[in-house]
Design an enzyme around this catalytic site. Sequence first.
Site, PDB file in Angstrom:
ATOM      1  N   SER A 178      70.582  39.930  28.025  1.00  0.00           N
ATOM      2  CA  SER A 178      70.338  38.147  28.505  1.00  0.00           C
ATOM      3  C   SER A 178      69.934  37.626  26.889  1.00  0.00           C
ATOM      4  CB  SER A 178      68.904  38.433  29.141  1.00  0.00           C
ATOM      5  OG  SER A 178      68.962  37.040  29.788  1.00  0.00           O
ATOM      6  N   LYS A 230      60.582  15.779  38.780  1.00  0.00           N
ATOM      7  CA  LYS A 230      59.914  16.219  37.965  1.00  0.00           C
ATOM      8  C   LYS A 230      59.222  17.528  38.233  1.00  0.00           C
ATOM      9  CE  LYS A 230      57.166  15.778  34.200  1.00  0.00           C
ATOM     10  NZ  LYS A 230      57.515  15.868  33.039  1.00  0.00           N
TER      11      LYS A 230
END
Length: 349
Positions: A178, A230
Amino acid sequence: MDLVYEYGLFLAKIATVVVALVIVISLISNVAQRKKHQRGELRVTRLNEQYKTMQEEIAVALLDTHQQKQWHKEQKKKEKQEAKAAKARAKRGESAPSGKATLYVLDFKGSMDAHEVASLREEITAVLAVAKPQDEVLLRLESPGGVVHGYGLASSQLQRLRDRNIPLTVAVDKVAASGGYMMACVANRIVAAPFAIVGSIGVVAQVPNFNRLLKRNDIDIELHTAGQYKRTLTLFGENTEEGREKFREDLNETHQLFKQFVQTMRPSLDINEVATGEHWYGLQAQEKGLVDEIRTSDDLILQQMPQKEVVSVRYTRRKKLMDKFTGSAARSLDRLLLRWWQRGEKPLL
């Protein structure tokens, strides 16, 4: 009697002044030491000399007692001659005769938050300050990945070497998955051990939600935001399908950026084949083009020693007692997470 009393009082005053001076000097010294180590310390080790010493120790151990005495006698004579020659060069203002290129060896053992990038930044800055065109850098990399922004910055630090046309080799002895592979793919060459774990080009996020538990206990959580997205998913509030969809969309966008980055660094890769989130062992990774060569970092260093000066560069910070404790706890957590990850992906040997 009064004279003895006054003399004792005088000695007590002198002792008090001396103790006070010692305390003040100690405080000043501690402050100076703290400032000295505030930014850390750069440690440079000549690996050629370490290897040579190890060779000599083994060779001498195999000799008989008489041969060992003779060897030590000749070695002292040789060291004396070398010291004399070095002193003569120093008087003439000359440096030691060495036309060899340098291989700078860096180490990055990454955690989930990639905080090690702070030291990597200092090490690369130091190398760039002195590196010559013929020099190279070897990064011994070990990381299961972690936060996107942390490993993105780590990759950018390695990019500084490529921008200056300094050849960079990344050696993976255990794992570069990763975010770890995001760093590795920046290199001009990737070397991996046969069973090193490589790949895992994917993005994952897991968010627990305690909303139903709180409702059963009549606990309300209020979350106020400005901006439609948000906050998409929350720990304590009630998540919506719209929020889940936006969260998945953000993950896919991050994955796409990851794929584009790897493809740019290694254009010969079939990115759609390898960017599935899977990982492979070194030999399998070589077949898929994720790595260039099967070899350990030790073999690579030993091969370079006859032609190059091999130098280890490490930047370390003096840690406070609390930092040492929390750092140890964080490393334990990292190891636990890595163990869970490995068990979930493939069986362990």
